[in-house]
Design a protein around this motif. Structure first.
Motif, mmCIF file in Angstrom:
data_model
loop_
_atom_site.group_PDB
_atom_site.id
_atom_site.type_symbol
_atom_site.label_atom_id
_atom_site.label_comp_id
_atom_site.label_asym_id
_atom_site.label_seq_id
_atom_site.Cartn_x
_atom_site.Cartn_y
_atom_site.Cartn_z
ATOM 1 N N VAL A 5 24.318 0.399 50.702
ATOM 2 C CA VAL A 5 23.879 1.721 51.168
ATOM 3 C C VAL A 5 23.837 1.765 52.687
ATOM 4 O O VAL A 5 24.311 2.712 53.323
ATOM 5 N N ARG A 6 23.294 0.725 53.297
ATOM 6 C CA ARG A 6 23.176 0.686 54.753
ATOM 7 C C ARG A 6 24.546 0.765 55.433
ATOM 8 O O ARG A 6 24.681 1.370 56.506
ATOM 9 N N ASN A 7 25.558 0.174 54.820
ATOM 10 C CA ASN A 7 26.875 0.103 55.442
ATOM 11 C C ASN A 7 27.761 1.309 55.166
ATOM 12 O O ASN A 7 28.904 1.355 55.631
ATOM 13 N N GLN A 8 27.251 2.277 54.425
ATOM 14 C CA GLN A 8 28.039 3.494 54.194
ATOM 15 C C GLN A 8 28.116 4.321 55.480
ATOM 16 O O GLN A 8 27.166 4.361 56.259
ATOM 17 N N PRO A 9 29.257 4.970 55.734
ATOM 18 C CA PRO A 9 29.375 5.821 56.931
ATOM 19 C C PRO A 9 28.268 6.871 56.975
ATOM 20 O O PRO A 9 27.751 7.287 55.933
ATOM 21 N N VAL A 10 27.916 7.285 58.169
ATOM 22 C CA VAL A 10 26.790 8.206 58.343
ATOM 23 C C VAL A 10 27.025 9.554 57.660
ATOM 24 O O VAL A 10 26.068 10.261 57.327
ATOM 25 N N ASP A 11 28.292 9.919 57.469
ATOM 26 C CA ASP A 11 28.570 11.219 56.859
ATOM 27 C C ASP A 11 28.601 11.158 55.331
ATOM 28 O O ASP A 11 28.839 12.166 54.668
ATOM 29 N N VAL A 12 28.347 9.982 54.762
ATOM 30 C CA VAL A 12 28.285 9.847 53.308
ATOM 31 C C VAL A 12 26.899 10.275 52.832
ATOM 32 O O VAL A 12 25.881 9.831 53.358
ATOM 33 N N GLY A 13 26.873 11.147 51.834
ATOM 34 C CA GLY A 13 25.602 11.654 51.334
ATOM 35 C C GLY A 13 24.820 10.629 50.531
ATOM 36 O O GLY A 13 25.333 9.553 50.180
ATOM 37 N N GLU A 67 12.221 0.691 46.085
ATOM 38 C CA GLU A 67 11.354 0.743 47.270
ATOM 39 C C GLU A 67 12.095 0.292 48.522
ATOM 40 O O GLU A 67 11.890 0.838 49.615
ATOM 41 N N GLU A 68 12.963 -0.700 48.385
ATOM 42 C CA GLU A 68 13.740 -1.166 49.537
ATOM 43 C C GLU A 68 14.761 -0.115 49.978
ATOM 44 O O GLU A 68 15.099 -0.008 51.163
ATOM 45 N N LEU A 69 15.262 0.646 49.026
ATOM 46 C CA LEU A 69 16.246 1.685 49.344
ATOM 47 C C LEU A 69 15.613 2.929 49.957
ATOM 48 O O LEU A 69 16.299 3.692 50.652
ATOM 49 N N LEU A 70 14.331 3.125 49.717
ATOM 50 C CA LEU A 70 13.676 4.364 50.129
ATOM 51 C C LEU A 70 13.831 4.676 51.619
ATOM 52 O O LEU A 70 14.255 5.786 51.980
ATOM 53 N N PRO A 71 13.511 3.757 52.532
ATOM 54 C CA PRO A 71 13.662 4.108 53.960
ATOM 55 C C PRO A 71 15.118 4.377 54.351
ATOM 56 O O PRO A 71 15.380 5.199 55.242
ATOM 57 N N LEU A 72 16.059 3.719 53.689
ATOM 58 C CA LEU A 72 17.470 3.952 53.995
ATOM 59 C C LEU A 72 17.891 5.358 53.580
ATOM 60 O O LEU A 72 18.626 6.045 54.301
ATOM 61 N N LEU A 73 17.416 5.783 52.408
ATOM 62 C CA LEU A 73 17.753 7.123 51.944
ATOM 63 C C LEU A 73 16.992 8.189 52.725
ATOM 64 O O LEU A 73 17.529 9.270 52.987
ATOM 65 N N GLU A 74 15.757 7.893 53.108
ATOM 66 C CA GLU A 74 15.008 8.838 53.938
ATOM 67 C C GLU A 74 15.762 9.147 55.222
ATOM 68 O O GLU A 74 15.882 10.304 55.637
ATOM 69 N N ALA A 75 16.257 8.092 55.870
ATOM 70 C CA ALA A 75 16.989 8.273 57.123
ATOM 71 C C ALA A 75 18.260 9.074 56.901
ATOM 72 O O ALA A 75 18.630 9.935 57.712
ATOM 73 N N ARG A 76 18.935 8.825 55.801
ATOM 74 C CA ARG A 76 20.193 9.518 55.512
ATOM 75 C C ARG A 76 19.948 10.983 55.165
ATOM 76 O O ARG A 76 20.801 11.852 55.405
ATOM 77 N N LEU A 77 18.777 11.265 54.579
ATOM 78 C CA LEU A 77 18.460 12.623 54.140
ATOM 79 C C LEU A 77 17.688 13.431 55.184
ATOM 80 O O LEU A 77 17.505 14.635 55.019
ATOM 81 N N ALA A 78 17.232 12.758 56.235
ATOM 82 C CA ALA A 78 16.384 13.418 57.236
ATOM 83 C C ALA A 78 16.971 14.719 57.787
ATOM 84 O O ALA A 78 16.243 15.715 57.931
#
Length: 205
Positions: free
Chosen positions: A86-94, A142-153
């Protein structure tokens, strides 16, 4: 022993030692899956697996830290694989697409569809393995949560909504694997995941 580097391209080739270790680990794994399938997970001992694989128990534990690791790998490996994907996905990936990529990476841990079938069946039909999987899943979410928060912000999605998105994705993945098992491996797990997720998202839209 480290991998050998060749030429200016910086490509690496596994050493003989690396390949030998990989073959030994695969032999242990195949032996374990065969015995688990024939006898049941709880009824199979580590001593029996080691004996039939032609290694000592000490050697087996160097490759696989616990008996459970013979089924799903270590919790650390599972969580790291999904979070790093998830972290390594491009920033424009939903968010949904990033989570799908993580599940695809998780499925790649299985050498063959047959191996995936054996492992998933054992997990679904063995209480202790299912409980261990659920523990991995909770930690991973839980580990994915902050990564998805940043992507969805940028969309204004809050923490609770991000958590719900992750939980929904995992539920759809679990439903896909259960459906795949019921169909004796017919179809593709990711296609089944896409269909389930589309049904859920379509219901709420």
């Amino acid at each position: 022993m480290t991998q050998e580097t060749h030429g200016d391209k910086g490509t690496t080739t596994p050493t003989l030692w690396d390949r030998t270790r990989q073959l030994a680990a695969e032999e242990i794994l195949q032996t374990a899956l065969r015995l688990f399938t024939q006898q049941g997970y709880d009824e199979t001992t580590v001593a029996q697996i080691a004996r039939e694989a032609g290694v000592s128990q000490r050697t087996l534990f160097r490759y696989f830290g616990t008996k459970e690791d013979l089924i799903g790998g270590t919790q650390e490996r599972f969580v790291t694989l999904l979070t790093e994907t998830v972290r390594n996905q491009p920033v424009d990936v939903g968010a949904w697409e990033a989570l799908r990529a993580a599940f695809k990476a998780a499925l790649s841990l299985h050498s063959t569809p047959e191996q995936a079938m054996e492992r998933f069946r054992l997990v679904h039909h063995t209480d202790s393995l299912r409980a261990a999987y659920l523990g991995k899943r909770v930690r991973c979410q839980e580990e994915l949560l902050p990564l998805l928060e940043a992507r969805l912000a940028p969309s204004g999605t809050d923490r609770g909504q991000a958590r719900a998105i992750i939980a929904t994705a995992f539920a759809c993945f679990d439903a896909a694997t259960a459906t795949w098992l019921e169909g004796n491996g017919q179809g593709d797990i990711l296609d089944l995941y896409d269909q389930g997720l589309a049904a859920v998202r379509g219901y709420w839209n």
